[in-house]
Structures are given as structure tokens and as C-alpha cells.
Design an enzyme around this catalytic site. Structure first.
Site, PDB file in Angstrom:
ATOM      1  N   THR A 122       0.847  -1.275   0.110  1.00 26.99           N
ATOM      2  CA  THR A 122      -0.189  -0.008  -0.076  1.00 26.99           C
ATOM      3  C   THR A 122       0.861   1.482   0.037  1.00 26.99           C
ATOM      4  OG1 THR A 122      -0.142  -0.114   2.483  1.00 26.99           O
ATOM      5  CG2 THR A 122      -1.855  -1.180   1.054  1.00 26.99           C
ATOM      6  N   ARG A 128     -13.577  -4.327  -1.098  1.00 30.06           N
ATOM      7  CA  ARG A 128     -13.625  -4.754   0.318  1.00 30.06           C
ATOM      8  C   ARG A 128     -14.740  -4.199   1.096  1.00 30.06           C
ATOM      9  NH1 ARG A 128      -8.363  -4.722   3.236  1.00 30.06           N
ATOM     10  NH2 ARG A 128      -7.510  -6.383   1.382  1.00 30.06           N
TER      11      ARG A 128
END
Length: 338
Positions: free
Chosen positions: A159, A218
Site C-alpha cells: 500500500t 472490500r
């Protein structure tokens, strides 16, 4: 009333993820260019009967990096062994993982940017030459032992791609960055997930959930779980636009996807600091959250949607932020009233 933060909705639930995770490229929605590139690379490797080049997947959490790793493994017909950067403490841990691989297997390292630098250096020869040198004993008896490794594929996910060192980054043959999803793509994901969860949902209900999911599959799937609970108890297990809207309002997630913490950050910036500029640490203390969480979880969406901007002097509220909060934007120095 209990509130739910975006960070909570973006937490991974392994059993839930595995139930909803697609296993083939054909079932993977969105990221069309990345999917096409990976599919081409997989097909070429299969035709040559070689292992796939090492792959680096970057982007915000929840966009499908882990899912793509397993899809690649399925397409290549090999096993995928998973670990994460912080778990590999010493070179011996890495050696144990690599020597347990079979030819062509994939090792997936999540949050690879958090790997210890001393461990990372052992990866260089493993990725390039498929060997690893391990030191045995210490002092005068110390000696290096070279271990031959089967040809494998390393898939790294991060990330924070800027934290990956140049030597490690250069050893990945395939590099892709995943971007946030469009609402119509998330709608498809929500409808597919609802089918697997055996809950009835119409197109408008799916779009209502998708439009509040911050461009993240998600989050969309986790919101679907909460809306499913609401529909089961109060709406005869059928999700319409009205049912989804009522359920998400109960969770304090507004039609633009802003949650309670997002609003708190924006209100703090506007009311306490006159719209900025103000430093990240100051904002974090004011809202009672960690600076890293604000920077990695909340800020990307707020900046992308135009509520917030980063400047050399600090964070500043935009005109869109003032409009969202129902306030008039104050005059900046040098500006003239309209």
C-alpha cells in the site's frame, strides 16, 4: 449510537474474503488493463512452460491485490504460499519459505514494504539467480552455505510503494498499480457477492451500496454484510435502494461515502483551524486517531473527492469541503470578495 469507521469496514475478514473472492480472471471485475496484462503474461509463461516473472502489485488496501495473486496461481496451475513482510523477522524464516517451494510455485508477500532490510537483501539473489546464501555459525567458524532454489514467482503487494527500495523494485518484471473502482463496477461486485450470500438484491440496491463504498470492493462487500443483516431483520431479506439507504444511514455513512471519522476530520480542519493549512500530526491529535491511519485510510479518498488538499504548509479544506458542511468558504489572503 454505535458508529463504524472506514478503517473497520476495510479490515480483512479471511473467511468472508475467501467465500466471495473470484478465482478466475473472467470473474474478476474492474482493473481491465491490469487484468489484460497479467492474463497475457500468464498465457505466455504457460506456453513457454516457464515460471511467471516476479509481480509487484501496489495500491490502496481492499482493491484486490491478494485476490489477483490467487487468480494468477490458479491460472498457472501452481500453489500459492502466503506471508507478510512484518512476519519475516530473519533470513532463516525467508530461507525456510523459499526452500519449501516446488518449481513454478508462487510466494505472495503482503505489505512487502514492511520487510526488514536485512531480510530484503537476501531476496535479491533469490529473485535474480534463484539461490540464497545463508551464514552458518558465528565468529571464526562462520561460513556461507549456498542453497539452490526452484524457479518460483514472487508476488509482492504494498500500500506504500514509495517505501520499497530501488534494488528490490528493479527485480520485479511486472509492476502494476491498482486504482479505485467506478460505481458501476462495484455494483457488479455487490450483485455477485449477494448471490453467493443468498440474499436478494435489485440493481438499485446494489448501486446504493456501491456508491457509498469509496471505490473499494472490500468496503462494498463489508457494507453488503451489514445491509444484509438489516434486510434480514426488517425487510424480508430483500435489498432495495430504500432498504440499503436506511441501513447505511444507520451506520452513519452518507450518500457520498463519508463516514463519521471523515466528517470529524473535515469539521476539525474547518472549525478549529479555519480551513488550514495545518499539519497531519495536529489533525491526528485533534480527532484522536493515529497519523498513519489518517494518511493511509482517510486522506486518499478525501483528496480524490476534492474535500482536502495537501500543500507544503499542511492540509487545507477546499471549497467542496465547505459546501459539504453547509458553510461559506472564508476569504484567503489576497482574495477579493465576489
Amino acid at each position: 449510537m454505535q458508529t463504524h469507521s472506514t478503517e473497520a469496514f476495510n479490515q480483512r475478514n479471511p473467511s468472508f474474503d475467501n467465500r466471495l473472492r473470484p478465482t478466475r480472471f473472467d470473474d474478476f471485475v474492474g482493473q481491465q488493463k491490469i487484468r489484460d496484462r497479467l492474463l497475457l503474461a500468464v498465457e505466455a509463461a504457460r506456453q513457454r512452460k516457464e515460471s511467471l516473472d516476479h509481480v509487484l502489485l501496489s495500491g490502496p488496501p481492499g482493491l484486490g491485490k491478494t485476490t489477483l495473486a490467487f487468480i494468477i496461481g490458479e491460472a498457472m496451475g501452481v500453489q500459492v504460499k502466503t506471508t507478510s513482510g512484518p512476519v519475516i523477522d530473519k533470513p532463516g524464516d525467508l530461507a525456510g519459505l523459499l526452500t519449501s517451494l516446488s518449481p513454478g510455485d508462487i510466494i505472495f508477500i503482503d505489505e512487502i514494504h514492511r520487510m526488514q532490510r536485512s531480510v530484503e537483501e537476501y531476496l535479491y539473489s533469490a529473485m535474480e539467480d534463484f539461490v540464497i546464501d545463508i551464514m552458518i555459525d558465528q565468529g571464526p567458524n562462520a561460513r556461507s552455505v549456498r542453497l539452490e532454489l526452484p524457479h518460483f514467482t514472487l508476488i509482492g503487494a504494498t500500500t506504500r510503494s514509495g517505501l520499497i527500495s530501488s534494488p528490490l523494485r528493479s527485480r520485479f518484471g511486472i509492476t502494476n498499480r491498482l486504482d479505485y473502482y467506478q460505481a458501476h463496477e462495484l455494483s457488479q461486485i455487490v450483485e455477485r457477492s449477494a448471490g453467493k450470500l443468498e440474499v436478494s438484491i435489485d440493481a438499485q440496491g446494489a448501486h446504493e451500496i456501491a456508491s457509498r463504498a469509496r471505490g473499494t470492493p472490500r468496503i462494498a462487500n463489508n457494507l453488503l454484510r451489514r445491509v444484509r443483516d438489516f434486510a434480514q431483520v426488517r425487510a424480508n431479506n430483500h435489498i432495495t435502494r430504500e432498504v440499503a439507504s436506511e441501513a447505511l444511514s444507520l451506520l452513519e455513512i452518507d450518500p457520498r461515502g463519508l463516514d463519521e471519522m471523515d466528517i470529524r476530520i473535515l469539521e476539525t480542519l474547518v472549525h478549529k483551524f479555519n480551513g488550514g493549512p495545518v499539519g497531519l500530526n495536529t489533525i491526528a491529535v485533534s480527532v484522536g486517531e493515529e497519523p498513519d491511519t489518517i494518511e493511509e485510510v482517510y486522506e486518499p479518498f478525501l483528496i480524490q473527492e476534492g474535500y482536502l488538499e495537501r500543500t507544503p504548509k499542511g492540509r487545507m479544506a477546499t471549497q467542496i469541503c465547505y459546501t459539504r458542511l453547509g458553510l461559506a468558504s472564508p476569504l484567503r489572503s489576497g482574495e477579493l470578495p465576489l
